[in-house]
Design a protein around this motif. Structure first.
Motif, PDB file in Angstrom:
ATOM      1  N   MET A   1       0.855  -1.187   0.000  1.00  0.00           N
ATOM      2  CA  MET A   1       0.000   0.000   0.000  1.00  0.00           C
ATOM      3  C   MET A   1       0.891   1.237   0.000  1.00  0.00           C
ATOM      4  N   PRO A   2       0.616   2.223  -0.851  1.00  0.00           N
ATOM      5  CA  PRO A   2       1.449   3.428  -0.896  1.00  0.00           C
ATOM      6  C   PRO A   2       1.297   4.261   0.374  1.00  0.00           C
ATOM      7  N   ASN A   3       2.290   5.103   0.595  1.00  0.00           N
ATOM      8  CA  ASN A   3       2.244   6.015   1.735  1.00  0.00           C
ATOM      9  C   ASN A   3       1.159   7.060   1.501  1.00  0.00           C
ATOM     10  N   PRO A   4       0.544   7.582   2.567  1.00  0.00           N
ATOM     11  CA  PRO A   4      -0.443   8.655   2.381  1.00  0.00           C
ATOM     12  C   PRO A   4       0.242   9.889   1.790  1.00  0.00           C
ATOM     13  N   PRO A   5      -0.498  10.729   1.053  1.00  0.00           N
ATOM     14  CA  PRO A   5       0.131  11.873   0.394  1.00  0.00           C
ATOM     15  C   PRO A   5       0.709  12.906   1.366  1.00  0.00           C
ATOM     16  N   ALA A   6       0.111  13.048   2.533  1.00  0.00           N
ATOM     17  CA  ALA A   6       0.633  13.994   3.527  1.00  0.00           C
ATOM     18  C   ALA A   6       1.346  13.216   4.625  1.00  0.00           C
ATOM     19  N   PHE A   7       2.493  13.714   5.031  1.00  0.00           N
ATOM     20  CA  PHE A   7       3.275  13.021   6.052  1.00  0.00           C
ATOM     21  C   PHE A   7       4.216  13.999   6.739  1.00  0.00           C
ATOM     22  N   ASP A   8       4.696  13.612   7.888  1.00  0.00           N
ATOM     23  CA  ASP A   8       5.681  14.382   8.636  1.00  0.00           C
ATOM     24  C   ASP A   8       7.065  13.960   8.145  1.00  0.00           C
ATOM     25  N   PRO A   9       7.900  14.871   7.668  1.00  0.00           N
ATOM     26  CA  PRO A   9       9.238  14.487   7.205  1.00  0.00           C
ATOM     27  C   PRO A   9      10.043  13.712   8.247  1.00  0.00           C
ATOM     28  N   ALA A  10       9.761  13.935   9.524  1.00  0.00           N
ATOM     29  CA  ALA A  10      10.480  13.210  10.574  1.00  0.00           C
ATOM     30  C   ALA A  10      10.199  11.706  10.519  1.00  0.00           C
ATOM     31  N   GLU A  11       9.109  11.301   9.843  1.00  0.00           N
ATOM     32  CA  GLU A  11       8.782   9.888   9.701  1.00  0.00           C
ATOM     33  C   GLU A  11       9.660   9.186   8.659  1.00  0.00           C
ATOM     34  N   VAL A  12      10.344   9.969   7.829  1.00  0.00           N
ATOM     35  CA  VAL A  12      11.182   9.420   6.768  1.00  0.00           C
ATOM     36  C   VAL A  12      12.584   9.193   7.328  1.00  0.00           C
ATOM     37  N   LYS A  13      13.095   8.002   7.125  1.00  0.00           N
ATOM     38  CA  LYS A  13      14.413   7.642   7.654  1.00  0.00           C
ATOM     39  C   LYS A  13      15.485   8.594   7.140  1.00  0.00           C
ATOM     40  N   GLU A  14      16.354   9.003   8.041  1.00  0.00           N
ATOM     41  CA  GLU A  14      17.473   9.872   7.710  1.00  0.00           C
ATOM     42  C   GLU A  14      18.709   8.999   7.508  1.00  0.00           C
ATOM     43  N   SER A  15      19.489   9.296   6.469  1.00  0.00           N
ATOM     44  CA  SER A  15      20.669   8.485   6.159  1.00  0.00           C
ATOM     45  C   SER A  15      21.826   9.371   5.722  1.00  0.00           C
ATOM     46  N   ASN A  16      23.030   8.991   6.128  1.00  0.00           N
ATOM     47  CA  ASN A  16      24.216   9.681   5.630  1.00  0.00           C
ATOM     48  C   ASN A  16      24.992   8.796   4.654  1.00  0.00           C
ATOM     49  N   ALA A  17      24.308   7.813   4.081  1.00  0.00           N
ATOM     50  CA  ALA A  17      24.937   6.951   3.077  1.00  0.00           C
ATOM     51  C   ALA A  17      25.355   7.787   1.867  1.00  0.00           C
ATOM     52  N   THR A  18      26.445   7.393   1.256  1.00  0.00           N
ATOM     53  CA  THR A  18      26.928   8.064   0.054  1.00  0.00           C
ATOM     54  C   THR A  18      27.434   7.023  -0.929  1.00  0.00           C
ATOM     55  N   THR A  19      27.322   7.329  -2.209  1.00  0.00           N
ATOM     56  CA  THR A  19      27.856   6.442  -3.235  1.00  0.00           C
ATOM     57  C   THR A  19      29.243   6.885  -3.681  1.00  0.00           C
ATOM     58  N   TYR A  20      29.745   7.979  -3.114  1.00  0.00           N
ATOM     59  CA  TYR A  20      31.087   8.428  -3.477  1.00  0.00           C
ATOM     60  C   TYR A  20      32.098   7.327  -3.180  1.00  0.00           C
ATOM     61  N   PRO A  21      33.055   7.125  -4.056  1.00  0.00           N
ATOM     62  CA  PRO A  21      34.104   6.141  -3.793  1.00  0.00           C
ATOM     63  C   PRO A  21      35.151   6.689  -2.821  1.00  0.00           C
ATOM     64  N   ALA A  22      35.924   5.788  -2.241  1.00  0.00           N
ATOM     65  CA  ALA A  22      37.068   6.203  -1.419  1.00  0.00           C
ATOM     66  C   ALA A  22      38.063   6.904  -2.340  1.00  0.00           C
ATOM     67  N   PRO A  23      38.690   7.940  -1.902  1.00  0.00           N
ATOM     68  CA  PRO A  23      38.727   8.456  -0.542  1.00  0.00           C
ATOM     69  C   PRO A  23      37.701   9.552  -0.267  1.00  0.00           C
ATOM     70  N   TYR A  24      36.790   9.815  -1.188  1.00  0.00           N
ATOM     71  CA  TYR A  24      35.904  10.978  -1.072  1.00  0.00           C
ATOM     72  C   TYR A  24      34.648  10.732  -0.250  1.00  0.00           C
ATOM     73  N   HIS A  25      34.314   9.496   0.045  1.00  0.00           N
ATOM     74  CA  HIS A  25      33.068   9.190   0.744  1.00  0.00           C
ATOM     75  C   HIS A  25      33.048   9.717   2.182  1.00  0.00           C
ATOM     76  N   THR A  26      34.182   9.733   2.858  1.00  0.00           N
ATOM     77  CA  THR A  26      34.188  10.167   4.259  1.00  0.00           C
ATOM     78  C   THR A  26      33.880  11.649   4.426  1.00  0.00           C
ATOM     79  N   ASP A  27      34.105  12.442   3.380  1.00  0.00           N
ATOM     80  CA  ASP A  27      33.835  13.884   3.463  1.00  0.00           C
ATOM     81  C   ASP A  27      32.350  14.196   3.597  1.00  0.00           C
ATOM     82  N   ASN A  28      31.482  13.236   3.291  1.00  0.00           N
ATOM     83  CA  ASN A  28      30.038  13.487   3.332  1.00  0.00           C
ATOM     84  C   ASN A  28      29.341  12.810   4.506  1.00  0.00           C
ATOM     85  N   LEU A  29      30.071  12.341   5.464  1.00  0.00           N
ATOM     86  CA  LEU A  29      29.454  11.648   6.588  1.00  0.00           C
ATOM     87  C   LEU A  29      28.799  12.591   7.586  1.00  0.00           C
ATOM     88  N   LYS A  30      28.965  13.888   7.410  1.00  0.00           N
ATOM     89  CA  LYS A  30      28.350  14.874   8.306  1.00  0.00           C
ATOM     90  C   LYS A  30      27.129  15.526   7.668  1.00  0.00           C
TER      91      LYS A  30
END
Length: 156
Positions: A1-30
């Motif tokens: 079932m799809p998510n309702p159209p209105a939602f609180d952004p705090a309900e959406v998982k926060e992630s600091n994942a990055t697809t940057y390759p090493a050595p540049y990926h660590t610069d985006n962990l903040k």
């Protein structure tokens, strides 16, 4: 079932994942993203709420070949760095980056409080991304995927 159209952004998982390759990926962990558009099922453009903690950056300075990008400052005092130099921003300010201009950009948090940005960008196929300050380029591949390469074309 799809998510309702209105939602609180705090309900959406926060992630600091990055697809940057090493050595540049660590610069985006903040920096942490909430992919609001994905949560809402939007497919033609992305909507991301980005939180940058003190000392962090949104990304490495970059420019898109085919993707338009728009950023609105919700909270904090980020520094916008572009080809023209650095500009201090405040809540309520915004910036637009039309595709293909070559104007590379990033947001940095040089303060002691979080920065919160609302980032909107289209999902153009075959978008290439250049990173003028580092040895990296994101290039479209024949199968529709994209791959990080060194500037000389060798893969990471």
């Amino acid at each position: 079932m799809p998510n309702p159209p209105a939602f609180d952004p705090a309900e959406v998982k926060e992630s600091n994942a990055t697809t940057y390759p090493a050595p540049y990926h660590t610069d985006n962990l903040k920096r942490f993203n909430r992919r609001l558009g994905d949560h809402a099922g939007i497919r033609n453009y992305g909507v991301v709420m980005t939180r940058i903690v003190p000392g962090g950056q949104s990304s490495h300075r970059h420019g898109h070949a085919t993707q338009d990008e728009f950023v609105y400052v919700l909270e904090g005092m980020p520094v916008l760095e572009t080809n023209a130099g650095a500009q201090q921003l405040a809540p309520g300010m915004c910036a637009g980056f039309p595709a293909g201009t070559g104007d590379a950009h990033r947001f940095r948090n040089l303060t002691d409080t979080d920065v919160l940005l609302l980032v909107v960008g289209d999902r153009s196929a075959n978008d290439a991304v250049h990173y003028p300050d580092i040895d990296m380029h994101l290039a479209p591949q024949p199968d529709g995927s994209r791959r990080f390469l060194h500037k000389d074309g060798t893969p990471y």
